[in-house]
Motif scaffolding. Sequence first.
Motif, PDB file in Angstrom:
ATOM      1  N   LEU A   1      -0.243   1.848  14.796  1.00 15.92           N
ATOM      2  CA  LEU A   1      -0.269   1.067  13.560  1.00 15.92           C
ATOM      3  C   LEU A   1      -0.369  -0.433  13.860  1.00 15.92           C
ATOM      4  O   LEU A   1       0.102  -1.259  13.089  1.00 15.92           O
ATOM      5  CB  LEU A   1       1.001   1.323  12.742  1.00 15.92           C
ATOM      6  N   SER A   2      -1.009  -0.801  14.943  1.00 16.81           N
ATOM      7  CA  SER A   2      -0.976  -2.177  15.445  1.00 16.81           C
ATOM      8  C   SER A   2      -1.497  -3.223  14.455  1.00 16.81           C
ATOM      9  O   SER A   2      -1.069  -4.363  14.503  1.00 16.81           O
ATOM     10  CB  SER A   2      -1.752  -2.282  16.752  1.00 16.81           C
ATOM     11  N   ASP A   3      -2.411  -2.855  13.572  1.00 15.92           N
ATOM     12  CA  ASP A   3      -2.957  -3.824  12.631  1.00 15.92           C
ATOM     13  C   ASP A   3      -2.199  -3.853  11.302  1.00 15.92           C
ATOM     14  O   ASP A   3      -2.521  -4.644  10.433  1.00 15.92           O
ATOM     15  CB  ASP A   3      -4.439  -3.524  12.343  1.00 15.92           C
ATOM     16  N   GLU A   4      -1.220  -2.994  11.169  1.00 13.11           N
ATOM     17  CA  GLU A   4      -0.503  -2.869   9.902  1.00 13.11           C
ATOM     18  C   GLU A   4       0.677  -3.830   9.818  1.00 13.11           C
ATOM     19  O   GLU A   4       1.374  -4.056  10.796  1.00 13.11           O
ATOM     20  CB  GLU A   4       0.022  -1.448   9.720  1.00 13.11           C
ATOM     21  N   LEU A   5       0.865  -4.376   8.613  1.00 11.60           N
ATOM     22  CA  LEU A   5       2.071  -5.146   8.331  1.00 11.60           C
ATOM     23  C   LEU A   5       3.010  -4.244   7.550  1.00 11.60           C
ATOM     24  O   LEU A   5       2.592  -3.513   6.661  1.00 11.60           O
ATOM     25  CB  LEU A   5       1.739  -6.392   7.505  1.00 11.60           C
ATOM     26  N   ILE A   6       4.276  -4.292   7.886  1.00  9.70           N
ATOM     27  CA  ILE A   6       5.290  -3.467   7.240  1.00  9.70           C
ATOM     28  C   ILE A   6       6.214  -4.382   6.433  1.00  9.70           C
ATOM     29  O   ILE A   6       6.561  -5.473   6.878  1.00  9.70           O
ATOM     30  CB  ILE A   6       6.127  -2.692   8.289  1.00  9.70           C
TER      31      ILE A   6
ATOM     32  N   GLN B   1       4.106   0.170  -5.014  1.00 15.78           N
ATOM     33  CA  GLN B   1       2.730   0.203  -4.523  1.00 15.78           C
ATOM     34  C   GLN B   1       1.841  -0.551  -5.514  1.00 15.78           C
ATOM     35  O   GLN B   1       1.957  -0.381  -6.726  1.00 15.78           O
ATOM     36  CB  GLN B   1       2.262   1.648  -4.395  1.00 15.78           C
TER      37      GLN B   1
ATOM     38  N   THR C   1       0.805  -1.233   0.000  1.00 12.15           N
ATOM     39  CA  THR C   1       0.000   0.000   0.000  1.00 12.15           C
ATOM     40  C   THR C   1       0.837   1.282   0.000  1.00 12.15           C
ATOM     41  O   THR C   1       0.276   2.368  -0.081  1.00 12.15           O
ATOM     42  CB  THR C   1      -0.927   0.026   1.235  1.00 12.15           C
ATOM     43  N   SER C   2       2.145   1.164   0.114  1.00  9.13           N
ATOM     44  CA  SER C   2       2.961   2.388   0.120  1.00  9.13           C
ATOM     45  C   SER C   2       4.143   2.236  -0.826  1.00  9.13           C
ATOM     46  O   SER C   2       4.422   1.151  -1.322  1.00  9.13           O
ATOM     47  CB  SER C   2       3.462   2.689   1.532  1.00  9.13           C
TER      48      SER C   2
ATOM     49  N   LYS D   1       5.020  -7.290  11.970  1.00  6.48           N
ATOM     50  CA  LYS D   1       4.013  -6.516  12.696  1.00  6.48           C
ATOM     51  C   LYS D   1       4.755  -5.426  13.436  1.00  6.48           C
ATOM     52  O   LYS D   1       5.690  -5.693  14.190  1.00  6.48           O
ATOM     53  CB  LYS D   1       3.261  -7.406  13.688  1.00  6.48           C
ATOM     54  N   THR D   2       4.324  -4.209  13.247  1.00 10.56           N
ATOM     55  CA  THR D   2       4.990  -3.085  13.876  1.00 10.56           C
ATOM     56  C   THR D   2       4.740  -3.074  15.381  1.00 10.56           C
ATOM     57  O   THR D   2       3.740  -3.606  15.863  1.00 10.56           O
ATOM     58  CB  THR D   2       4.537  -1.756  13.243  1.00 10.56           C
TER      59      THR D   2
END
Length: 192
Positions: free
Chosen positions: A94-99, A65, A55-56, A88-89
């Motif tokens: 941003l707890s639900d975001e995967l980086i 992206q 997404t980024s 997982k951050t």
Amino acid sequence: MWQVRFEDFYVSMQYKTKLIWRQTLYVALGFIIAVAAFLSAATILHTQVPLAAVTSGSMTPTIKQGDLLVIEGVNVYRLNVGNIIVYKTTDPYLSDELIVHRIIQINTSNGKIVGYVTKGDNNPYPDTVYGFEPPTGIPPQNVVGKVVLVVPLLGFLVLFLKQPTGFLLMVIILGAIVFWGFTDDRPRKTLS
């Protein structure tokens, strides 16, 4: 004459009903196969998240992206500097975001890995500098897996289908496929 038309109508409706059921079965079977493939991928790749859409642009030009990533679960103690990982951050906002970033440093204490310092290829500084991650880096237990394949642009479709509009459009298209047969007339017999 009335009876001939009714028989044609009845035969036509039987044909349409069979066609609708067949198409419904195909759509259901396709859905079951897709779910089975996803679950199989999770098992084969040893991770709960075998696929991810980007997404980024933080990993541009390596990963762009809208790309779709295939992720493999790994023994976190076998990761090396240069590996691209999904994690997982630790940032509570941003707890639900995967980086998805590249490992640039592995921090150890008493011979044990305490964290992976990561950085997006397109970012000027490591993630620890921004304060998103602890100074020691990402804890090993937060690593979801390692990127093993990048499929360009397919992630846009996944992201679109996750939106309410995209999901609704998919349901409408599948409904149209199922009921296509309702308007599909087979050739009629001609009376001589």
